[in-house]
Write a protein that holds these residues in place. Structure first.
Motif, mmCIF file in Angstrom:
data_model
loop_
_atom_site.group_PDB
_atom_site.id
_atom_site.type_symbol
_atom_site.label_atom_id
_atom_site.label_comp_id
_atom_site.label_asym_id
_atom_site.label_seq_id
_atom_site.Cartn_x
_atom_site.Cartn_y
_atom_site.Cartn_z
ATOM 1 N N ILE A 84 0.885 -1.153 0.000
ATOM 2 C CA ILE A 84 0.000 0.000 0.000
ATOM 3 C C ILE A 84 0.925 1.206 0.000
ATOM 4 N N GLN A 86 3.134 4.376 0.261
ATOM 5 C CA GLN A 86 3.275 5.294 1.394
ATOM 6 C C GLN A 86 4.042 6.540 0.985
ATOM 7 N N PRO A 87 3.511 7.360 0.087
ATOM 8 C CA PRO A 87 4.272 8.556 -0.286
ATOM 9 C C PRO A 87 4.278 9.571 0.858
ATOM 10 N N PHE A 88 5.292 10.448 0.879
ATOM 11 C CA PHE A 88 5.235 11.606 1.772
ATOM 12 C C PHE A 88 4.338 12.611 1.053
ATOM 13 N N LEU A 91 4.973 16.351 0.227
ATOM 14 C CA LEU A 91 6.199 16.741 -0.472
ATOM 15 C C LEU A 91 6.069 16.484 -1.967
ATOM 16 N N LYS A 130 6.086 17.916 -9.152
ATOM 17 C CA LYS A 130 4.688 17.672 -8.786
ATOM 18 C C LYS A 130 4.567 17.223 -7.346
ATOM 19 N N PRO A 131 3.470 17.625 -6.676
ATOM 20 C CA PRO A 131 3.248 17.049 -5.348
ATOM 21 C C PRO A 131 2.974 15.552 -5.477
ATOM 22 N N SER A 134 -0.461 14.198 -6.136
ATOM 23 C CA SER A 134 -1.142 14.374 -7.424
ATOM 24 C C SER A 134 -0.810 13.262 -8.414
ATOM 25 N N LEU A 135 0.055 12.324 -8.005
ATOM 26 C CA LEU A 135 0.429 11.256 -8.936
ATOM 27 C C LEU A 135 -0.686 10.223 -9.096
ATOM 28 N N THR A 136 -0.714 9.580 -10.254
ATOM 29 C CA THR A 136 -1.659 8.473 -10.458
ATOM 30 C C THR A 136 -1.143 7.243 -9.711
ATOM 31 N N VAL A 137 -1.936 6.176 -9.701
ATOM 32 C CA VAL A 137 -1.490 4.950 -9.025
ATOM 33 C C VAL A 137 -0.163 4.476 -9.611
ATOM 34 N N ARG A 140 2.587 6.612 -8.391
ATOM 35 C CA ARG A 140 2.950 6.361 -6.988
ATOM 36 C C ARG A 140 3.782 5.092 -6.842
ATOM 37 N N ALA A 163 0.871 -4.324 -8.881
ATOM 38 C CA ALA A 163 -0.550 -4.484 -8.588
ATOM 39 C C ALA A 163 -1.283 -3.180 -8.848
ATOM 40 N N GLY A 164 -2.449 -3.293 -9.456
ATOM 41 C CA GLY A 164 -3.257 -2.116 -9.709
ATOM 42 C C GLY A 164 -2.876 -1.365 -10.968
ATOM 43 N N GLU B 190 5.518 13.189 7.788
ATOM 44 C CA GLU B 190 4.622 12.725 6.734
ATOM 45 C C GLU B 190 4.301 11.238 6.841
ATOM 46 N N ASN B 191 5.285 10.423 7.176
ATOM 47 C CA ASN B 191 5.035 8.976 7.208
ATOM 48 C C ASN B 191 6.210 8.258 7.868
ATOM 49 N N THR B 326 -7.861 10.746 -8.559
ATOM 50 C CA THR B 326 -7.181 9.465 -8.710
ATOM 51 C C THR B 326 -7.834 8.411 -7.829
#
Lengths: 248, 335
Positions: A84, A86-88, A91, A130-131, A134-137, A140, A163-164, B190-191, B326
């Protein structure tokens, strides 16, 4: 390079991983597959140091690292991605990757340069500012991969990076993973997308209900009756075999 | 990076010039007080804003700074500057101890906030009860103006002194924002799990943050003492200063270098204006604070600076198309 020796992980009465062993040799891409709930991610967490095993050992390059904290293992050269993602989230892409790059680069300039280079390598070169939120799956997943790569690991643990993703996205990322291996990074990956497992892995381990039920080359493992039964239920291998002969 | 330093220098230049433009003691008094609040909030901002560890007890550091300095000067006749240095060290030590006890236990979020509040309250009660700290009567510093005593008869001099420390904290914050430590601290906010996986020693990063944070806020406590020459437990360890610290940082823009200074001046400026406008309604400025906090939390979580940034980019094409829609990553079971 990595040896997992009879690792058991219990959560109360539940045995998530039951005396599982595996070995990854330097330069290999090894797959870890198994039905949902088999304990793959738990085993990954044990290897990366996020969970302490109830018993068993994790050995990296001949050294017992079972007791080491995750950040120490990262320094020793193990990087992981999360199933799953886990982006920051607060940022941007460059800053996200730079956190990984700071592991081996002290100065901000070096870390950012490293982050940029890694981003280009995984195909995020256009998205540096980009933040992350805002990324797509697919974006990410690439970011997960990029952050892990930025730590310059020896062993990369990929937890379902495909996956995904849709088939064309999978096709895009498979060569990226191949290129990483060619640069000398050893890879252990959990994956459900069998097309990718067949293409990438030379060795596959199959985990089912916490036990390692099969191992070997992907083609061999796929026809192993025990593996077929783990996925499709008891007796499935026999029925399949009968269908095959019936058609022939 | 250079832009960050530039805006710091502009803000500092304006404040440094103030005593030349305004002679009113009321105004200068206000500026000194707000600068002390700013410094307190700068300490909070490093831990709470940048690091995401919301403390509700920065009074523990403020009070320690004030008391260490006061006790050294009153009981042992130590020089005020030396006492200041000891006070800063004291704040750092208290910060480290509170951090060690609570972070090692894995306290986060509201639990951490409550524990810090408890530490501050324990210190307040102890300071109020013990004879060594002056008990309920507090400690009075002898009036003896002079540079070496850190006491100034001119308010302008104190503005510059306070400004010097605020400037120092600003530059330290800006430096941290561009450093590896800063990146790690933000990653922890953040994480935490992802940060660990990338080799960040989460406990060490948090401890470093709370230690520096404690040192900065202790400096503010010490300045308070040098300016008002009197402290007691309810001033030094009171909940009021903890609230001032987080309020200024949150209203100005939490996690941003200039957040605390903008927040402190806006809030207290507004408070003074309301007091003038509403006349003698006791506590009206506090009611206004409450209203401002509700508005900020509800409508501008990034604070004043966050709001300004948002408005500046409005109307312009955004740097990238927003992809908020998204689909959430497929959360499969943990295999």
């Amino acid at each position: 390079m990595l040896e997992v020796e009879t690792v058991t992980k219990r959560f109360g009465g539940l045995v998530a991983v039951d005396a599982a062993s595996l070995e990854v040799r330097k330069g290999q891409i090894v797959g870890l597959i198994g039905p949902n709930g088999a304990g793959k991610t738990t085993l990954f967490a044990v290897i990366a140091g996020f969970l302490k095993p109830t018993s068993g050992r994790v050995v990296l390059e001949g050294e017992d690292i079972t007791g080491e904290a995750p950040h120490i293992r990262a320094r020793l050269g193990i990087a992981r991605t999360f199933q799953i993602v886990q982006p920051f989230a607060g940022l941007n892409v460059r800053e996200n990757i730079a956190v990984g790059a700071y592991l081996r680069h002290r100065s901000a300039a070096d870390a950012h340069a490293k982050a940029d280079a890694v981003a280009h390598r995984v195909g995020l070169g256009e998205d540096l500012a980009k933040p992350a939120s805002s990324l797509t799956v697919a974006g990410r997943k690439r970011l997960e991969l990029a952050r892990a790569l930025a730590t310059e690991p020896k062993l990369l643990l990929l937890d379902e990076v495909l996956a995904g993703l849709n088939p064309s996205e999978v096709r895009d990322i498979v060569p990226v993973i191949q290129a990483i291996r060619e640069d000398g990074v050893t890879i252990l990956m959990i994956e459900h997308v069998m097309q990718a497992v067949m293409n990438l892995c030379e060795q596959v381990y199959v985990l089912s209900q916490g036990r390692m039920i099969s191992e070997g080359a992907p083609e061999k493992v796929c026809t192993d009756p025990q593996v077929v039964e783990a996925y499709l239920g008891k007796g499935a291998a026999e029925r399949l075999a009968r269908m095959e002969t019936g058609h022939a | 990076m250079t832009r960050g330093y530039l805006s710091i220098i502009v803000v500092l230049a304006i404040l440094a010039a103030l005593p030349f433009l305004v002679a009113s003691n009321v105004v200068l008094n206000f500026v000194v007080f707000v600068l002390i609040i700013t410094l307190t909030a700068q300490g909070w901002n490093l831990l709470g804003g940048v690091g995401g560890q919301n403390s509700f007890g920065h009074a523990a550091f403020f009070g320690t700074g004030a008391y260490v300095s006061a006790m050294l000067q009153v009981h042992y006749g130590v020089n005020a500057w030396v006492a200041l240095a000891a006070a800063i060290a004291g704040g750092a030590v208290v910060g480290w101890i509170i951090g060690f006890l609570s972070f090692r236990a894995g306290l986060k979020g509201s639990y951490f906030a409550l524990v810090t509040l408890a530490f501050a309250e324990v210190l307040r009660i102890l300071a109020n009860a013990m004879e060594f700290t002056g008990g309920a009567a507090g400690l009075l510093l002898k009036l003896d103006t002079g540079f070496w005593n850190l006491q100034f008869s001119s308010r302008a001099a104190f503005v510059w002194l306070a400004l010097f420390f605020v400037a120092l904290a600003l530059f330290i914050s800006q430096w941290i924002a561009n450093s590896r430590f800063g990146a790690h601290l933000v990653a922890v906010r953040e994480n935490e799990e992802a940060a660990k996986a990338l080799g960040v020693d989460v406990l060490a990063v948090k401890l470093r943050a709370i230690t520096i944070s404690g040192a900065i806020t202790a400096t503010a406590g010490c300045l308070y003492l040098q300016y008002f020459l009197y402290i007691d437990a309810n001033i030094a360890y009171g909940v009021w200063i903890s609230i001032e610290a987080l309020l200024a940082a949150m209203v100005g823009g939490r996690g941003l270098v200039l957040g605390p200074i903008i927040g402190a001046f806006s809030l207290h400026g507004l408070g003074e204006v309301t007091k003038l406008a509403a006349g003698r309604v006791p506590g009206i400025d506090l009611a206004v604070y409450g209203a401002v906090l509700i508005l900020v939390v509800g409508f501008a979580p990034g604070g004043i600076l966050g709001l300004i940034n948002k408005l500046r980019f409005r109307g312009r094409p955004r740097p990238e198309p927003e992809k908020a829609a998204t689909p959430a990553p497929k959360t499969e079971e943990a295999a």
